[in-house]
Design a protein around this motif. Structure first.
Motif, PDB file in Angstrom:
ATOM      1  N   ILE A  75     -18.690  -8.526  -5.022  1.00 24.00           N
ATOM      2  CA  ILE A  75     -18.982  -9.217  -6.282  1.00 24.00           C
ATOM      3  C   ILE A  75     -20.210 -10.115  -6.126  1.00 24.00           C
ATOM      4  CG2 ILE A  75     -18.120 -10.966  -7.888  1.00 24.00           C
ATOM      5  CD1 ILE A  75     -15.315  -9.778  -7.464  1.00 24.00           C
TER       6      ILE A  75
ATOM      7  N   ASP B 284     -23.525  -9.577  -8.288  1.00 29.32           N
ATOM      8  CA  ASP B 284     -24.023 -10.648  -9.151  1.00 29.32           C
ATOM      9  C   ASP B 284     -25.454 -11.019  -8.801  1.00 29.32           C
ATOM     10  OD1 ASP B 284     -21.752 -10.802 -10.648  1.00 29.32           O
ATOM     11  OD2 ASP B 284     -20.883 -12.490  -9.561  1.00 29.32           O
TER      12      ASP B 284
ATOM     13  N   CYS C  28     -14.709  -4.699 -10.236  1.00 26.01           N
ATOM     14  CA  CYS C  28     -14.604  -4.829 -11.691  1.00 26.01           C
ATOM     15  C   CYS C  28     -13.238  -5.384 -12.083  1.00 26.01           C
ATOM     16  CB  CYS C  28     -14.823  -3.459 -12.318  1.00 26.01           C
ATOM     17  SG  CYS C  28     -14.637  -3.410 -14.096  1.00 26.01           S
TER      18      CYS C  28
ATOM     19  N   ILE D 184     -12.731  -9.122 -11.575  1.00 29.19           N
ATOM     20  CA  ILE D 184     -13.364  -9.938 -12.621  1.00 29.19           C
ATOM     21  C   ILE D 184     -12.537  -9.911 -13.906  1.00 29.19           C
ATOM     22  CG2 ILE D 184     -15.410 -10.191 -14.073  1.00 29.19           C
ATOM     23  CD1 ILE D 184     -16.127 -10.832 -11.297  1.00 29.19           C
TER      24      ILE D 184
ATOM     25  N   THR E 211     -17.968 -12.717 -20.170  1.00 27.37           N
ATOM     26  CA  THR E 211     -17.754 -12.214 -18.816  1.00 27.37           C
ATOM     27  C   THR E 211     -18.763 -11.123 -18.464  1.00 27.37           C
ATOM     28  OG1 THR E 211     -15.388 -12.689 -18.877  1.00 27.37           O
ATOM     29  CG2 THR E 211     -16.131 -11.044 -17.294  1.00 27.37           C
TER      30      THR E 211
ATOM     31  N   HIS F 173     -21.660 -11.014 -15.704  1.00 24.71           N
ATOM     32  CA  HIS F 173     -21.619  -9.962 -14.672  1.00 24.71           C
ATOM     33  C   HIS F 173     -21.973  -8.617 -15.309  1.00 24.71           C
ATOM     34  CE1 HIS F 173     -19.257 -12.932 -12.343  1.00 24.71           C
ATOM     35  NE2 HIS F 173     -18.539 -13.073 -13.441  1.00 24.71           N
TER      36      HIS F 173
END
Lengths: 226, 226
Positions: A25, A29, A67, A70, A98, A102
DNA sequence: ACCTGAACACCGTTCAAGT
DNA sequence: ACCTGAACACCGTTCAAGT
């Protein structure tokens, strides 16, 4: 003396699925979808590329897992709304923000239809549509319409934002370029696009997004009354 | 004797942007997004990988160009509809079917926001929304909602179809797997998803898609009356 | 102007070998 | 059980060299 804790078994740097996903992640990001690489990831984890395969099936599995982490975070937020309508708007805005934060989540969702991340969102919308009093036999198309709209707009917005971040120095550059391009289109073939080229920069995508949600909600009510 | 035509100048096999794009579309249709490779493409064109770069900027340019060729074909279809509403439904269905036939178009569109392929669709919707009598200052959010919904659902449907084509022998396999997975979810956490698991296979995505379009159109009308 | 094809700097994934 | 890291079969892109 420094940090001499009493947990001898646990090495904080040992490999685990969760740690791999967290690091993924962070990578996604910071450097986007192309930034997630088994080599870059293994370097961050101070291990070899092969080690990751002990905990993860393949890259698709890794992306879906990231995914889902998140989405789970977003969907498990408090969510105390007075009415089903307000709850749907809150949920929609939550997803919008969100995916804006991302951008890679947008395309990851599309690439894993029917999987857990999608189910979480489906369930959240479904429960509120039920609460709205939509009859059983039309719940599915209504939920499906909301879901598609939410993911569609959010994904599009994220793609814009992503390109905007890359192009030029400041963030408005990208929209300026698009607006300039649209203004130069043939007036006979593209009258509408030309007419909205000027508005492009001024508009708030978040506001437009909510307006669309309200449009669909209004359509649902109208269909019920009919 | 065989095929001795009188066009000596034109070598049918000479390279050109159009021929590269046509061959790319063939490749994308037959083996998906991963199938489009400069090596596979140059083999089909009987040339070296480097030759392609004389006519095309890079892979992103290639994908957008292929996408635009498909969209241009769809949007330039006759389109003789009696009412703006009917025209919007026809346009929406046209896009749905096009993306269903060429699943890669869905993600290609998302990856090139503001570019020509997107503009073609925007313009088509925009002209009909104008004809619908929507006031100038709310045209943009309405068009944007329709556009996002159309691309969102179509992309989702194409992703489903794509996975369905890969998994197992027959095409229903994928939906069966998803339905089975949904049925095994925790009843307390996922009541809605479980309740629709059974309906998953029976539903016609095209019909649901149109129902969503109608929902939005109804919302537009309702907003105008208000 | 247009094409060739070797070369560069990467990928995801596998797998013998280690602990 | 878990990790290592070399090796395999690929990528997109560049570029000197050709015509």
């Amino acid at each position: 003396m420094v940090k001499k804790t009493r947990t001898p078994q646990r090495r904080e740097d040992s490999l685990s699925r969760d740690r791999i996903i967290d690091e993924s992640i962070a990578l996604l990001d910071s450097s986007g979808e192309r930034g997630l690489t088994f080599r870059a990831l293994s370097e961050r984890l101070a291990t070899g590329p092969g080690a990751i395969y002990w905990h993860i099936d393949d890259k698709s599995d890794l992306l879906t897992a990231a995914c889902d982490a998140i989405i789970a975070r977003t969907m498990s937020a408090p969510m105390v709304s007075t009415t089903p309508k307000a709850a749907i708007r809150a949920l929609a805005l939550g997803m919008f923000d969100t995916i804006d934060a991302h951008p890679w989540v947008g395309s990851a969702l599309t690439r894993a239809p029917g999987q857990l991340p999608m189910v979480r969102i489906l369930e959240g919308i479904g429960q509120q549509v039920r609460a709205l009093g939509v009859p059983d036999n039309t719940q599915w198309p209504v939920v499906s319409a909301l879901l598609s709209y939410i993911l569609g707009v959010s994904g599009q917005n994220a793609a814009n934002a992503h390109l905007a971040r890359q192009s030029g120095a400041d963030r408005g550059n990208f929209l300026d370029e698009v607006a300039a391009m649209w203004s130069e289109l043939d007036p006979d073939e593209y009258p509408f696009t030309r007419s909205v080229a000027g508005q492009l920069r001024a508009h708030d995508d978040r506001v437009d997004f909510l307006a669309g949600i309200d449009l669909i909600l209004r359509g649902i009510e109208s269909a019920q009354d009919h």
